[in-house]
Design a protein around this motif. Structure first.
Motif, PDB file in Angstrom:
ATOM      1  N   GLU A 297      -0.986  -3.108   0.854  1.00 37.84           N
ATOM      2  CA  GLU A 297      -0.761  -1.479   0.124  1.00 37.84           C
ATOM      3  C   GLU A 297       0.601  -2.200  -0.731  1.00 37.84           C
ATOM      4  O   GLU A 297       1.216  -2.815  -0.524  1.00 37.84           O
ATOM      5  CB  GLU A 297      -0.517  -0.464   0.856  1.00 37.84           C
ATOM      6  N   ILE A 298       0.314  -1.554  -2.069  1.00 37.80           N
ATOM      7  CA  ILE A 298       1.384  -2.003  -3.059  1.00 37.80           C
ATOM      8  C   ILE A 298       1.603  -0.700  -3.697  1.00 37.80           C
ATOM      9  O   ILE A 298       1.029   0.416  -4.051  1.00 37.80           O
ATOM     10  CB  ILE A 298       0.732  -2.856  -4.108  1.00 37.80           C
ATOM     11  N   PHE A 299       2.876  -0.498  -3.704  1.00 35.64           N
ATOM     12  CA  PHE A 299       3.599   0.841  -4.585  1.00 35.64           C
ATOM     13  C   PHE A 299       4.750   0.457  -5.341  1.00 35.64           C
ATOM     14  O   PHE A 299       5.275  -0.702  -5.197  1.00 35.64           O
ATOM     15  CB  PHE A 299       4.285   1.607  -3.332  1.00 35.64           C
ATOM     16  N   ARG A 300       4.797   1.194  -6.491  1.00 42.89           N
ATOM     17  CA  ARG A 300       5.760   0.961  -7.348  1.00 42.89           C
ATOM     18  C   ARG A 300       7.206   1.579  -6.820  1.00 42.89           C
ATOM     19  O   ARG A 300       6.908   2.761  -6.165  1.00 42.89           O
ATOM     20  CB  ARG A 300       5.612   1.525  -8.806  1.00 42.89           C
ATOM     21  N   THR A 301       8.361   0.807  -7.084  1.00 39.93           N
ATOM     22  CA  THR A 301       9.600   1.544  -6.425  1.00 39.93           C
ATOM     23  C   THR A 301      10.502   1.718  -7.394  1.00 39.93           C
ATOM     24  O   THR A 301      10.833   1.401  -8.730  1.00 39.93           O
ATOM     25  CB  THR A 301      10.106   0.709  -5.429  1.00 39.93           C
TER      26      THR A 301
END
Length: 456
Positions: A297-301
């Protein structure tokens, strides 16, 4: 002032580089570097012991930023990157010198097929230089135009009469075979070695870095040099930086292309596409074998490492271990969440990706150990393309200089912080020189660990 065999080289970045020397062996038989204006040959990058092709990511970006087409470059991913203790005895998830020679030879054939070129340039980090020299010496010389060996312990990490089948033994069977003769290079191929000026932990006279403090190794700082090659000293760089640092890139490019690069910095792309491979550590040994059934899973931080908006990507790996692709903005910091079998849930925090890459490889963190037993949260600061050098570098993790990083010769590429308070679940900042990565801390009781992974 006359500069004959001693040359002062300008340093890239913020490190206080010292005088460097450019020396060519008296019996040099290697071909000259490419003449200006000639076409740059395809380039194949070869990683070192225990590593993977992703370490060449920033080098690939810099090559692309200087007009080298991505499809004219390849980075090999050895199946089992760790060497055997005895090259003649099989060990699970470890490779022999012949295993690596065979895999590299196949990669050369593939790059030649893809590009139609008659010869390719090979660039190797550390042990990767062994496979390059092995291929060249054993039938592959006609396929190679340039051989660049970065921090390769060409005369051994140690040189003793015991362990004759250890490939890192300068007096062992393997290295004696590569180094026999008046010249240690092959005629018709341009050879370049890049080494540190005393800061390479695998080119030390004392055995403290191989677990034998006070015992002479039989090698010196000059161990990576080869008779007959162009041998370049890059000052205070460490064992990995002599392959992956901007200074190293400049010398690699100049030697192969025959001209200075137009730029050292990486030229950003407007749209960035990322993908990669999930690998594991069966039996505690890192391999590059694909892991199936892992979730990415990939999220912007945000600046504090916490998530910003909805998730950008979620996928599960198949038999090939691949994840992606996902499109991101070149200014976004990112969190990769890797859930893999028999491993902690690993939250990997990264700096922005200025360019696309298909080697954004993910490997879960090691399982929690006894030292983590009472911690509420555990975080790791990792620098895959170099070591932490104190007092050479600015290294801060959670606002403090790490206590588990040794001073002097750079030795450590990771440092760990453990938090023991129930109020531990905020964020932590990893700072190395000018790169800053903020990570969110996660509860260890949920089998979660945070990794702030440096890109530069």
């Amino acid at each position: 002032m006359k500069l004959s065999r001693r040359t002062i080289l300008q340093g890239a970045g913020s490190l206080p580089f010292a005088i460097a020397s450019l020396r060519t062996g008296a019996s040099a038989q290697s071909a000259p570097a490419a003449a200006p204006g000639t076409e740059v040959p395809p380039i194949l990058f070869v990683h070192g012991n225990g590593d993977y092709d992703a370490l060449w990511m920033t080098t690939l970006w810099r090559m692309e930023s200087n007009g080298i087409a991505r499809d004219r470059m390849m980075a090999i991913n050895f199946t089992d990157p760790n060497a055997r203790s005895d090259d003649k005895v099989e060990q699970a998830n470890r490779s022999s010198t012949e295993d690596q020679r065979r895999e590299l030879a196949a990669a050369i054939v593939e790059l030649k097929r893809r590009t139609g070129a008659a010869r390719v340039a090979l660039v190797g980090s550390s042990r990767g230089g062994y496979s390059i020299r092995n291929v060249i010496k054993n039938g592959g010389a006609g396929d190679v135009s340039h051989a660049v060996l970065c921090g390769t312990p060409n005369h051994g990490v140690f040189a003793t009469d015991d362990q004759p089948n250890n490939e890192f033994n300068g007096r062992g069977v393997f290295l004696r075979g590569l180094n026999e003769g008046e010249s240690e290079v092959t005629p018709g191929i341009a050879f370049l070695t890049l080494r540190s000026d005393g800061m390479d932990k695998y080119a030390q006279a004392d055995g403290r870095f191989i677990g034998k403090p006070g015992t002479p190794t039989g090698v010196t700082n000059e161990g990576p040099e080869l008779k007959g090659a162009t041998n370049l000293v890059l000052g205070a760089l460490d064992h990995r930086e002599v392959a992956f640092h901007p200074r190293a890139f400049r010398e690699i490019y100049k030697f192969i292309a025959g001209r200075e690069p137009d730029r050292i910095s990486i030229r950003p792309e407007a749209k960035v596409t990322l993908s990669g491979l999930v690998t594991g550590t069966p039996g505690g040994v890192p391999t590059n074998r694909p892991v199936a059934g892992a979730t990415v899973e990939i999220f912007r931080t945000s600046e504090d490492g916490f998530r910003k908006g909805d998730g950008l990507h979620k996928s599960q790996t198949g038999a090939d271990g691949r994840w992606g692709p996902v499109q991101v903005d070149p200014t976004w910091t990112l969190e990769f969440v890797l859930t893999a079998p028999d491993a902690p849930i690993t939250h990997i925090f990264r700096s922005p990706f200025p360019r696309s890459s298909d080697v954004v490889h993910l490997r879960p963190a090691r399982p929690f150990g006894p030292a983590d037993a009472k911690a509420h949260a555990v975080a790791i600061m990792s620098r895959p393309r170099g070591y932490f050098g104190l007092p050479r570098d600015v290294v801060l993790f959670g606002g403090e200089e790490p206590k588990d990083v040794k001073s002097g010769v750079p030795t450590d590429s990771a440092t760990t912080v453990r938090r023991y308070s129930i109020d531990a679940f905020g964020s932590i900042v990893a700072q190395f020189s000018e790169e800053r990565v903020a990570a969110r801390l996660w509860p260890a009781e949920q089998n979660r660990i945070a990794v702030a992974e440096l890109t530069y």
